[in-house]
Design an enzyme around this catalytic site. Structure first.
Site, PDB file in Angstrom:
ATOM      1  N   HIS A 112      73.006  15.241  28.907  1.00  0.00           N
ATOM      2  CA  HIS A 112      73.892  15.346  30.061  1.00  0.00           C
ATOM      3  C   HIS A 112      73.214  14.881  31.348  1.00  0.00           C
ATOM      4  CE1 HIS A 112      77.439  16.490  32.140  1.00  0.00           C
ATOM      5  NE2 HIS A 112      76.863  17.463  32.828  1.00  0.00           N
TER       6      HIS A 112
ATOM      7  N   SER B  18      79.227  14.789  36.280  1.00  0.00           N
ATOM      8  CA  SER B  18      79.697  15.972  35.568  1.00  0.00           C
ATOM      9  C   SER B  18      80.976  16.482  36.240  1.00  0.00           C
ATOM     10  CB  SER B  18      78.597  17.035  35.526  1.00  0.00           C
ATOM     11  OG  SER B  18      78.919  18.069  34.646  1.00  0.00           O
TER      12      SER B  18
END
Length: 715
Positions: free
Chosen positions: A690, A575
């Site tokens: 994610h 991320s």
């Protein structure tokens, strides 16, 4: 692995299916079409190459099995929350791949083998409905504890659905509250269970440019969602809005939160007739309410009533006095050069603060006064009750949470260290704050052999003179005159959004890296929260390079201290951490022998137009503003890549179902580097959101890919 990838032949001049139209100036723009036929064909080809290069070896299979054993272990600590007479837990293992939501009693939980009542079997539900459901949590109705609002996601995406569940019958409520799939949420709006606050996509104009809900509605049972009255609407350029009902007996209140951006919010008290009263605190602060008390955690200095309170401080005052105009606060915590507030937890009568001091935490117990004008009482939290104590590793993270902040002065106490398996205890306090009992409840087994390993903390001076800490887990030092080869070393970090990297036990890292002779390093670089909001703000926007300078300084220090050398030094991040290691790849390639870049941001010119990217402009800046693009381009790996330069081998991983950070970042970067003949491996999991994986089996596979890649490239 090296191969060649060219722009898709015959690609259209523009690609829709991303948030905005992408001009053909970017030859890899077609890869932003998440589920386009050409994009997925490219993904399948890359996945096959990665599988052949990494997943075919005996070592990979050993890594995968070892990680899966940890993730599926029946000896994991079943983390629970107390709701009424029951303790609720969500559990996954080899038999329950997608998991079960279940509950037990205190009497049973205290035993070595609790008896669980299964409420929802997500695997069975997924099979029955033909949807790859992933659990997103539940909100139980107080004080009856008879209903719950259950959130489920297709494939692990942020977007999910909410359904009402009957805890007495164990079934979903026919014609009950049901929120269609979108980003957002739903929570109980009163104690009756006949109304909810819903913040979700209800049609055109109801979402922000970041893709999150813009409106809050009060939805009453039996009415259509579309007709639910709106109680608040933010601006389309906001991040999101939400609402919550405070169920504390005698202090029932409703609040609406308007998040303009990260660390920029307004909180409103929702009164009679849905009248809104904004809490007059700095927009960058974080207010909290517990019974009669208002707390305010500051991220910037605040001058009020002739007094200046410093950034990083925690303030308190009586809520009703504040609403009446009073601005006299008691300072519950003030930061120093080496300390910061890491967390806070209310019990019925007390407030526990978790304080970091050079990234090592300690606990303080505060007791508010019962009489007006009297001071708060403060003492260290005593982790000894009777003859029992909470045992702490030498380098440990201690986390606390309230068992039931409405009714009890009891705490969950969790301890964890790099080499010390996590433990869970219950700690009970009396009304004066004395510890009356410590009850060890659960502990992890030792998932790897930690003998011969130890933990050190080091500090290094960054490019601008800032002192930066990092943790190192490695074999015990050997004699000074011994010949020691550079050790394969994995350096990790994050450096963003005020998130701290703290010591913690990982069976997967232990088995896959430490037990096999690797050195593991965690860098506490600027952009994180290790030293409070100032540490975060020091690396925002135009100062982003400070994070990368800090990380590079740690890498150089590992070499200077003789731990490793560049050829044996790898780095891994996901991320915002993917953006970090992407900048190591393009900005400091000489420092690393391998890079693992997971669910990353990489194209910083396009990021604000892709999925939730617009919500992060407070962190990185606005690339559409020419003056801001001038500094953003200095940390945009997609634009910093130079085909003529030499780069270390890199593995990119992402997920097709990631609806937060667009998979196009990793896809395009991999394609660009492959076209230049660089050593690039790429793997994209179809499910996972994610987090990168929707099941333990997927997580084990993805983690094993990363470790196998590092072992291949660094040894």
């Amino acid at each position: 692995m090296t191969s060649t990838t060219s722009p898709q032949p015959g690609a259209a001049d523009t690609v829709t299916g991303a948030a905005t139209t992408v001009e053909s100036a970017d030859p890899y723009a077609w890869l932003e079409e998440v589920e386009g036929a050409e994009s997925l064909a490219w993904v399948r080809e890359r996945n096959a190459e990665a599988g052949a290069a990494l997943a075919a070896s005996e070592r990979f299979e050993q890594l995968r099995r070892g990680i899966l054993e940890v993730l599926d272990s029946t000896e994991k600590i079943p983390a629970v929350v107390q709701r009424g007479e029951h303790l609720y837990n969500f559990w996954t293992d080899a038999e329950h791949v997608r998991g079960v939501w279940r509950r037990t009693t205190w009497a049973s939980y205290r035993t070595t083998e609790p008896r669980w009542e299964v409420l929802i079997d997500v695997d069975a539900l997924a099979e029955t409905e033909g949807v790859g459901w992933v659990w997103h949590g539940a909100r139980v109705l107080r004080p009856s504890f008879t209903r719950a609002l259950v959130a489920l996601s297709r494939g692990g995406a942020d977007a999910d659905v909410t359904r009402e569940f009957d805890l007495t019958t164990g079934t979903f409520v026919e014609d009950g509250f049901t929120r269609p799939e979108s980003k957002g949420g739903m929570g109980w709006a009163d104690a009756t269970g006949d109304a909810v606050f819903v913040y979700t996509d209800v049609g055109e104009g109801s979402t922000t440019t970041s893709g999150y809900p813009r409106t809050v509605r009060r939805w009453r049972r039996g009415a259509p969602l579309e007709e639910a009255p709106e109680v608040f609407a933010g601006e389309v350029t906001d991040l999101s809005v939400a609402a919550v009902h405070d169920t504390t007996p005698g202090f029932e209140r409703d609040f609406v939160v308007r998040a303009r951006a990260f660390y920029d919010s307004d909180t409103y008290l929702l009164g009679d007739g849905d009248a809104l009263t904004r809490l007059d605190v700095p927009r960058s602060s974080e207010p909290g309410v517990h019974r009669e008390w208002l707390t305010v955690e500051l991220r910037e200095d605040w001058v009020v009533a002739g007094r200046t309170y410093p950034a990083g401080a925690l303030l308190a005052t009586r809520f009703d006095e504040f609403l009446a105009g009073g601005r006299e606060f008691e300072v519950l915590y003030a930061p120093t050069a080496t300390t910061s507030l890491a967390g806070m937890a209310w019990t019925r009568h007390h407030l526990v603060l978790t304080i970091l001091d050079d990234v090592t935490n300690r606990l303080e117990l505060l007791t508010p006064p019962t009489d007006a004008g009297a001071p708060w009482r403060r003492r260290p939290l005593d982790l000894v009750g009777g003859s029992t104590r909470v045992e702490l590793p030498e380098v440990a993270t201690i986390a606390v949470g309230a068992v039931d902040p409405d009714e009890e002065d009891a705490l969950w106490v969790t301890t964890s260290g790099f080499l010390s398996p996590t433990t869970l205890s219950r700690l009970d306090l009396d009304a004066d704050g004395a510890t009356t009992a410590v009850e060890p409840l659960k502990s992890l087994p030792a998932f790897f052999d930690a003998s011969g390993l130890h933990v050190e903390q080091h500090f290094v001076t960054s490019a601008d003179g800032t002192r930066v800490p990092y943790f190192q887990v490695s074999p015990e030092p050997v004699a000074d005159d011994a010949q020691v080869r550079p050790a394969p070393t994995l350096l990790t970090g994050y450096g963003g959004f005020e998130i701290s990297r703290l010591p913690g036990y990982s069976g997967s890292v232990g088995r896959s890296w430490l037990e096999r002779g690797g050195v593991y390093v965690v860098a506490n670089i600027r952009g994180g929260g290790e030293y409070g909001p100032a540490w975060h703000q020091a690396a925002l926007q135009a100062e982003r390079h400070r994070s990368y300078e800090d990380f590079a300084a740690v890498a150089r220090d590992l070499v200077a201290r003789g731990v490793t050398d560049p050829a044996h030094l790898g780095t891994q991040g996901g991320s915002n951490g993917g953006l970090l290691v992407g900048n190591m790849l393009t900005g400091y390639p000489e420092l690393f022998g391998a890079v693992v870049c997971q669910v990353p941001l990489l194209d910083m010119k396009r990021y604000s137009h892709l999925l939730a990217g617009a919500s992060w402009m407070a962190e990185y800046g606005d690339p559409d503003a020419p003056e801001q693009w001038e500094f953003i381009r200095t940390f945009s790996p997609y634009h910093l890549f130079d085909p003529a330069s030499i780069y270390p081998p890199v593995l990119f991983t992402t997920s097709t179902r990631d609806d937060r950070v667009h998979p196009g970042h990793a896809r395009k970067m991999a394609a660009k580097m492959l076209a230049a003949g660089k050593d690039v491996t790429y793997y994209e999991n179809i499910e996972g959101g994610h987090g990168g994986a929707a099941t333990n089996a997927q997580a084990a596979f993805m983690q094993a890919l990363s470790f196998e890649f590092l072992w291949q490239r660094l040894t």
